[in-house]
Design a protein around this motif. Sequence first.
Motif, PDB file in Angstrom:
ATOM      1  N   LEU A  72       0.840  -1.196   0.000  1.00  0.00           N
ATOM      2  CA  LEU A  72       0.000   0.000   0.000  1.00  0.00           C
ATOM      3  C   LEU A  72       0.876   1.247   0.000  1.00  0.00           C
ATOM      4  O   LEU A  72       0.531   2.262  -0.597  1.00  0.00           O
ATOM      5  CB  LEU A  72      -0.922  -0.006   1.228  1.00  0.00           C
ATOM      6  CG  LEU A  72      -1.833   1.201   1.373  1.00  0.00           C
ATOM      7  CD1 LEU A  72      -2.796   1.305   0.200  1.00  0.00           C
ATOM      8  CD2 LEU A  72      -2.627   1.128   2.670  1.00  0.00           C
TER       9      LEU A  72
ATOM     10  N   ILE B 299       4.414  -0.766   4.045  1.00  0.00           N
ATOM     11  CA  ILE B 299       3.035  -0.935   4.535  1.00  0.00           C
ATOM     12  C   ILE B 299       2.300  -1.857   3.573  1.00  0.00           C
ATOM     13  O   ILE B 299       2.182  -1.554   2.387  1.00  0.00           O
ATOM     14  CB  ILE B 299       2.323   0.421   4.646  1.00  0.00           C
ATOM     15  CG1 ILE B 299       3.058   1.318   5.646  1.00  0.00           C
ATOM     16  CG2 ILE B 299       0.868   0.235   5.058  1.00  0.00           C
ATOM     17  CD1 ILE B 299       2.451   2.701   5.804  1.00  0.00           C
ATOM     18  N   TYR B 300       1.814  -2.979   4.071  1.00  0.00           N
ATOM     19  CA  TYR B 300       1.231  -4.014   3.225  1.00  0.00           C
ATOM     20  C   TYR B 300      -0.152  -4.418   3.700  1.00  0.00           C
ATOM     21  O   TYR B 300      -0.415  -4.474   4.910  1.00  0.00           O
ATOM     22  CB  TYR B 300       2.118  -5.270   3.225  1.00  0.00           C
ATOM     23  CG  TYR B 300       3.431  -5.013   2.537  1.00  0.00           C
ATOM     24  CD1 TYR B 300       3.583  -5.251   1.181  1.00  0.00           C
ATOM     25  CD2 TYR B 300       4.494  -4.450   3.234  1.00  0.00           C
ATOM     26  CE1 TYR B 300       4.775  -4.972   0.535  1.00  0.00           C
ATOM     27  CE2 TYR B 300       5.694  -4.157   2.599  1.00  0.00           C
ATOM     28  CZ  TYR B 300       5.825  -4.416   1.252  1.00  0.00           C
ATOM     29  OH  TYR B 300       6.994  -4.120   0.614  1.00  0.00           O
TER      30      TYR B 300
ATOM     31  N   GLU C 186       4.705  -1.140   9.204  1.00  0.00           N
ATOM     32  CA  GLU C 186       3.607  -1.694   9.990  1.00  0.00           C
ATOM     33  C   GLU C 186       3.739  -3.208   9.991  1.00  0.00           C
ATOM     34  O   GLU C 186       3.980  -3.808   8.936  1.00  0.00           O
ATOM     35  CB  GLU C 186       2.264  -1.260   9.387  1.00  0.00           C
ATOM     36  CG  GLU C 186       1.082  -1.738  10.225  1.00  0.00           C
ATOM     37  CD  GLU C 186      -0.234  -1.096   9.821  1.00  0.00           C
ATOM     38  OE1 GLU C 186      -0.264   0.120   9.552  1.00  0.00           O
ATOM     39  OE2 GLU C 186      -1.248  -1.820   9.782  1.00  0.00           O
TER      40      GLU C 186
ATOM     41  N   PRO D 150      -3.949  -2.160   6.177  1.00  0.00           N
ATOM     42  CA  PRO D 150      -3.115  -1.476   7.165  1.00  0.00           C
ATOM     43  C   PRO D 150      -3.896  -0.491   8.048  1.00  0.00           C
ATOM     44  O   PRO D 150      -4.883   0.099   7.606  1.00  0.00           O
ATOM     45  CB  PRO D 150      -2.099  -0.722   6.307  1.00  0.00           C
ATOM     46  CG  PRO D 150      -2.040  -1.498   5.028  1.00  0.00           C
ATOM     47  CD  PRO D 150      -3.455  -1.952   4.809  1.00  0.00           C
ATOM     48  N   VAL D 151      -3.435  -0.346   9.265  1.00  0.00           N
ATOM     49  CA  VAL D 151      -3.995   0.660  10.167  1.00  0.00           C
ATOM     50  C   VAL D 151      -3.543   2.048   9.713  1.00  0.00           C
ATOM     51  O   VAL D 151      -4.327   2.993   9.710  1.00  0.00           O
ATOM     52  CB  VAL D 151      -3.527   0.383  11.613  1.00  0.00           C
ATOM     53  CG1 VAL D 151      -3.956   1.513  12.539  1.00  0.00           C
ATOM     54  CG2 VAL D 151      -4.091  -0.952  12.112  1.00  0.00           C
ATOM     55  N   VAL D 152      -2.276   2.157   9.363  1.00  0.00           N
ATOM     56  CA  VAL D 152      -1.713   3.440   8.929  1.00  0.00           C
ATOM     57  C   VAL D 152      -1.759   3.477   7.397  1.00  0.00           C
ATOM     58  O   VAL D 152      -1.152   2.630   6.741  1.00  0.00           O
ATOM     59  CB  VAL D 152      -0.268   3.600   9.444  1.00  0.00           C
ATOM     60  CG1 VAL D 152       0.365   4.873   8.917  1.00  0.00           C
ATOM     61  CG2 VAL D 152      -0.254   3.604  10.974  1.00  0.00           C
ATOM     62  N   GLN D 153      -2.493   4.436   6.855  1.00  0.00           N
ATOM     63  CA  GLN D 153      -2.748   4.456   5.410  1.00  0.00           C
ATOM     64  C   GLN D 153      -2.274   5.760   4.783  1.00  0.00           C
ATOM     65  O   GLN D 153      -2.496   6.829   5.344  1.00  0.00           O
ATOM     66  CB  GLN D 153      -4.254   4.268   5.165  1.00  0.00           C
ATOM     67  CG  GLN D 153      -4.811   3.006   5.832  1.00  0.00           C
ATOM     68  CD  GLN D 153      -6.281   2.749   5.516  1.00  0.00           C
ATOM     69  OE1 GLN D 153      -6.984   3.641   5.036  1.00  0.00           O
ATOM     70  NE2 GLN D 153      -6.732   1.536   5.762  1.00  0.00           N
ATOM     71  N   PRO D 154      -1.656   5.678   3.606  1.00  0.00           N
ATOM     72  CA  PRO D 154      -1.177   6.897   2.945  1.00  0.00           C
ATOM     73  C   PRO D 154      -2.335   7.838   2.602  1.00  0.00           C
ATOM     74  O   PRO D 154      -3.408   7.384   2.193  1.00  0.00           O
ATOM     75  CB  PRO D 154      -0.539   6.372   1.652  1.00  0.00           C
ATOM     76  CG  PRO D 154      -0.404   4.899   1.822  1.00  0.00           C
ATOM     77  CD  PRO D 154      -1.414   4.467   2.817  1.00  0.00           C
TER      78      PRO D 154
ATOM     79  N   PHE E 299      -0.232  10.669   6.342  1.00  0.00           N
ATOM     80  CA  PHE E 299      -0.908   9.381   6.548  1.00  0.00           C
ATOM     81  C   PHE E 299      -2.130   9.612   7.426  1.00  0.00           C
ATOM     82  O   PHE E 299      -2.257  10.651   8.061  1.00  0.00           O
ATOM     83  CB  PHE E 299       0.035   8.389   7.238  1.00  0.00           C
ATOM     84  CG  PHE E 299       1.149   7.904   6.351  1.00  0.00           C
ATOM     85  CD1 PHE E 299       1.043   6.691   5.691  1.00  0.00           C
ATOM     86  CD2 PHE E 299       2.289   8.672   6.156  1.00  0.00           C
ATOM     87  CE1 PHE E 299       2.057   6.247   4.856  1.00  0.00           C
ATOM     88  CE2 PHE E 299       3.308   8.238   5.317  1.00  0.00           C
ATOM     89  CZ  PHE E 299       3.190   7.031   4.662  1.00  0.00           C
TER      90      PHE E 299
END
Lengths: 581, 581
Positions: free
Chosen positions: A35, A39-40, A154, B72-76, B104
Motif C-alpha cells: 500500500l 506498509i502491506y 507496519e 493497514p492501520v496506517v494508510q497513505p 498518513f
Amino acid sequence: MKASQFFISTLKEAPADAEVVSHQLMTRAGMIKKLGAGIYTYMPMGLRVIQKVEKIVREEMNRAGAVELTMPVVQPAELWQETGRFEKMGPELLRIKDRHDRDFVVQPTSEEVVTDIARQELRSYKQLPKNFYQIQTKFRDERRPRFGLMRGREFIMKDAYSFDRDEAAAKASYQVMAAAYRRIFDRFGLRYRAVAADSGAIGGDLSEEFQVIAATGEDAIVYCPSSDYAANMEKAEALAPQEPRPAASNPLTKTPTPGKSTCADVAEFLGMPLANTVKSLVLATDEVGEDGQVLRSQVWLLLLRGDRDMNEVKVSKVPGLDAGFRFATVAEIESHFGCKPGYLGPVGTLLPVKLVVDREVAVMADWVCGANEADFHMTGVNWARDLPEPDLVADLRNVVEGDASPDGKGVLAIERGIEVGHVFYLGTKYSKAMDATFLGEDGKPAFFEMGCYGIGITRLPAAAVEQNHDERGIIWPDAIAPFTAVICPIGMDRSEVVRQAAEQLYSDLLAAGIDVILDDRGERPGAMFADWELIGVPHRITIGDRGLKSGQLEYQHRRDAAATQVAVGDVLGFLKEKLAG
Amino acid sequence: MKASQFFISTLKEAPADAEVVSHQLMTRAGMIKKLGAGIYTYMPMGLRVIQKVEKIVREEMNRAGAVELTMPVVQPAELWQETGRFEKMGPELLRIKDRHDRDFVVQPTSEEVVTDIARQELRSYKQLPKNFYQIQTKFRDERRPRFGLMRGREFIMKDAYSFDRDEAAAKASYQVMAAAYRRIFDRFGLRYRAVAADSGAIGGDLSEEFQVIAATGEDAIVYCPSSDYAANMEKAEALAPQEPRPAASNPLTKTPTPGKSTCADVAEFLGMPLANTVKSLVLATDEVGEDGQVLRSQVWLLLLRGDRDMNEVKVSKVPGLDAGFRFATVAEIESHFGCKPGYLGPVGTLLPVKLVVDREVAVMADWVCGANEADFHMTGVNWARDLPEPDLVADLRNVVEGDASPDGKGVLAIERGIEVGHVFYLGTKYSKAMDATFLGEDGKPAFFEMGCYGIGITRLPAAAVEQNHDERGIIWPDAIAPFTAVICPIGMDRSEVVRQAAEQLYSDLLAAGIDVILDDRGERPGAMFADWELIGVPHRITIGDRGLKSGQLEYQHRRDAAATQVAVGDVLGFLKEKLAG
C-alpha cells in the motif's frame, strides 16, 4: 474452501522493488499487497498463513501460563515520557497529535503501557508471577523500509512481558518463555536456532534470539556443530589463543609502503600473510559537563589483526568505553599520531593514547603496523621489546569459522539467520523508570523484575519463504501453509466423473479435519499447477479422467520431483500418513 | 482455565468518569482499562468476550462467502485525497506525518484502500461478485469520547466491502449480508432489531441498522408491534393524516400573547391544546459562485405542528433544500418577517418566502401561529381563506408513538437501541471517485457497484451489558460470555473432598467442550460469588463439603434468584441441557 469462493491472484513477474525472494514470491503468490513504503495489506492467501502462525503462538503462550490482553495501538505520550523513550527513540517512533494537540505514539512495542497496567493492577507479591501478552499491530517508521514483510513499517508482533518478585523468579519466568519459544518454533516446522544474544547494559546471559536459518538472512549465527553452543555474532566470544606468544625474531624496521594504506595492500606489497598485520582503530570518549559541553576528550587506539572485523558490541563493553564512544576526528588523529589515517600504529605516538589490544594481537610476534608517517609501516614489531606489554587486552573482534568454541567442545561454524523471536530479561529498567512497585512479602514496596518476549508474527512467514522455496515458488511447512492440501481436478467442467470424484475427496478431507482447497476455477492444468507451486501448498492431489479409469489419483508433495499414483480408496490414509510424518 | 492461571481484577467502585452502566460494569469487572480519553486496553477478561464476538462474526462472514484480509492501520493520505475525504472528514480523521513528512491517516474505515485493491485486482466481471472483509483496529478522533467502549476513539470494527458488476448484483450481495447479519445477531443471543435507515444521497432502501435494544440506547427505534416494520427515527415516515381538513369555524384574529414566544406558552396562555398551534422554522439556502462567494440566498419557512420535532434528514430531502441548507440569520428573519423570532408566521410576511408545510399542518383548521409582530399571534388561521393553499407539502417531522405504521398494519411504537451493525448499499460513490473499473461482459470498463457492511466488534459487548445487567453486575448471554460456566468450590484449600470434586468436575466440563473456569483462588464464598456475579458468567456451580455429603452440588444461573440442588452424577447432563436451551 473452494477456490471459486476464495481469492487467488498470482503474478508472473515480481514487482521491481522486491529485492528479496520472500518479498518477490509472497507478492507474486498474492499473499501481500503493497500500500505504501513498508506498509502491506495481508491478502486472503497471506492472512491464512499469518492466522496459523498466530494460532500456534497463542496456544503455546497460553500453555505456558501467559495471559492475553490487547493494548491500544495509539498510546498517550505521557507514559513514553516517563521512561524517556519519547525523546530517545528518534524518528522511528511514529508520533501523532490528536485534535486537542496532545501527543500520542503508534506503538512500536508496549513496555510502557504494560508496566503502567502492572503498577496499577499487580499490588502484591501474591499476584506474581504474571505474564501478559498481546498479538497486535505495531509500527516502526524505518528510514528505509524494504524486503516486504522482512523489514516493514507496519507489522504484527506478539509481545509478552513478565512481572516477577525477584531476580530468581524473573529468571524462572524467562526460562519458561525460552522453553515455550522452542515449542513454538518446533511447531512452525522451520529449521531454526536459539542463539545467545547480547543483553546490553543489563548483563547476564538471559537474552536469546530465535533465528530462522536462511542463506539470505541478515544475521550471522555462530554455532558449534559438535555442541549446543550458539550465539549471534555480537555475542559470540573469541577466546584468547592457547599458544604462547612466539619469540621475536625480526628487527623493528621502518619500511616504505608507498600508497599502501590498508592492511591488505601492505600485506600484499610486503609479500606476507594478512594475519601478520595489525590494524589501528582510533576512537574517542568525551567527558561532558552539566551543560552538555564537552569538557575533555580521550583518544583510544584499538589494535586488531589485519584480517579481523571489529565487534562494536564487544568494544562497547571495554572499561572506559562502556559509557559511549565515537570514532576520532581527523584532527584528533593528526594531533595524537602526527599522521593521517592509513599509516597509524602504537609505536611512537605524539601524544599518549589509551591502548586496547585484541586477545589475538597480544600474542603476536614480528607484526606489522603503521609507522605514524605517511607511506611507511613498521615491520618486526614485538611486545615488550618495541613497546610496553599491553595492559588492556580484550575480545574486540568478530569470530570466524574455525575459531575455538567458547564451550571448549569444538570449533565454530557460521550460518545466516533471520531473527524472528527474542526473549530478554529486562530486570528493573522499566519498573524503576516508571516507579512500578508491588508490596513484597516483607510488607515493603519492591520494583518488578521484568522480562520481554517478542515474536515477529508477520516476519515469520517471510523468513519461512526465505528458507523454503525453489525456482517455482514457495514451499510451506504443513503447520503454516495457507492450505495444507490442494485438489486439482483436470477438466472438472467437462467430466462429471472428475467433478464427482473431486467433490467427494474434498468432503472426505474436510471431514478428516484437513485444511484443503478444491481448485474449481476451471483453469488449464499448466496454469493451475503453476499457481499452486507458486503459492506453495505442500500436498497436491490431481484428479483426471485417465487415472480415474483405473481407480487412481496422483499425489505430489511440493518437494517431490514426480507424482505418486494412489488408489482412490487409499488417498485419505495416504495423505494422513504424509501429514503425520 | 483455572482462575489462578488467569487474571481477575474486580473493583468495588466504578471510576468517576463512567457515565453509563456498561462502562461502569466492564471497568469494575476488570474487562477494560482506560489508557487515555476513549482509549482502552482490553484486559484478559474483556478480550475473551471480544474474541468470542470475532469468532461468530468470522464464521458467518465466511459462511456468506466473504473473504478475509487485513488492511493497514496506517494508510497513505493519497488515496484519501482521491475521494476527497482527507479534506472533508475534519478532525475526526487522525492525521500523521511520517519521518519524511508524508501524510498518513489512521484508518477510521477502509473504503479507499479496499477500492484501490479492487481496481488493481478485480479486472474482469468474471471475478465478481467479491466481498472482502477485515476485523481490524480503527480510530476516530471523537471530540468528546465517552461511555467506555460505546463511543471510544480506538475500537475494533469488522468492515466488509462488496464489489459487483451491476446494481442488481450489488443488491443481491447486500441481501446476502443482511441475512448473514441476522444470523450473527441471532447467535450473539441479544435482543435486537434490524431497522431501515436513511441511505443518504444514494437513495433506495438498501440501508439497515442492527440495533441492540437497551433502555439506555442513544437511538430511537420505530417499529410496528403488529407487523415487521422497523426503522430508525431519521427514516420512519409519518404518513399524511387520513381525515380530511375540517372546515374553518373561527375568524382570523390577531391576538395579544405578551411575552409568549413558544408554542407551549401560547397554548397554555390561550387555553387551547398544543396540537392547535403551528411552529415556524426559518431556513435559508445559498447559491454559491465559482469563487465560493454567496451570490444570493433564499429564505424558507417550514411549518410544523407545535408539539412535533423537526426531522433534519427528511427536511434535507425536500426539493430545493436537498443541496444543503442552514438556519436563517436573525437579520434575514427580520428583513423577511419584520419581526424577531418567537412571533413568526406565514400570514403577511414583508418579503416572499418559500413555504414548506408538514403533512399534518396541511390538514389543520383554525390554527394558531405568530402574527409577525412581537407579543401577538394569529388565531383561527385557515388555509385558502387566510393564506393560499400550500403548494409544497412534505413529511418534515419525527414520528411519535401511536402514529400509523407506514405499512398500514397498525400503529408505531418506539424503543431505544444501540447501533452495532450497519449494512449499506454504496452504489458507485467510491468507484467513480477513484476510477475503479472492471471489464464487463461487453468488453467495456464499468464502475464497481459497491456495498459496505460494518459491525462494532468492541461496541457489541458494551451494548450487551447495557441490555443485560442487574444491580450485582453483568449477565452475559452464553455465546459471548468470557466463560460459559464457573466452578466455585467452598473451602477448596481446607477440604480434600471439595478439591477432588472440583477438579473432577472441571476436567469433565472441559472434556465436554464447555468453556469453564475453576475458581481456585481460595477466596471466601461471599467475595467469590460477588466477583462472578459482577463479571457475569451465566452458569455457576458451587461445590461444598455439606452438599457433597449427600452427593449434591448447587447450580445457579446468573438470572436465577436461588440455587438448584443437582446430584453430582447428573451435573454435566443438567448443564448441557441448560446450554442447549
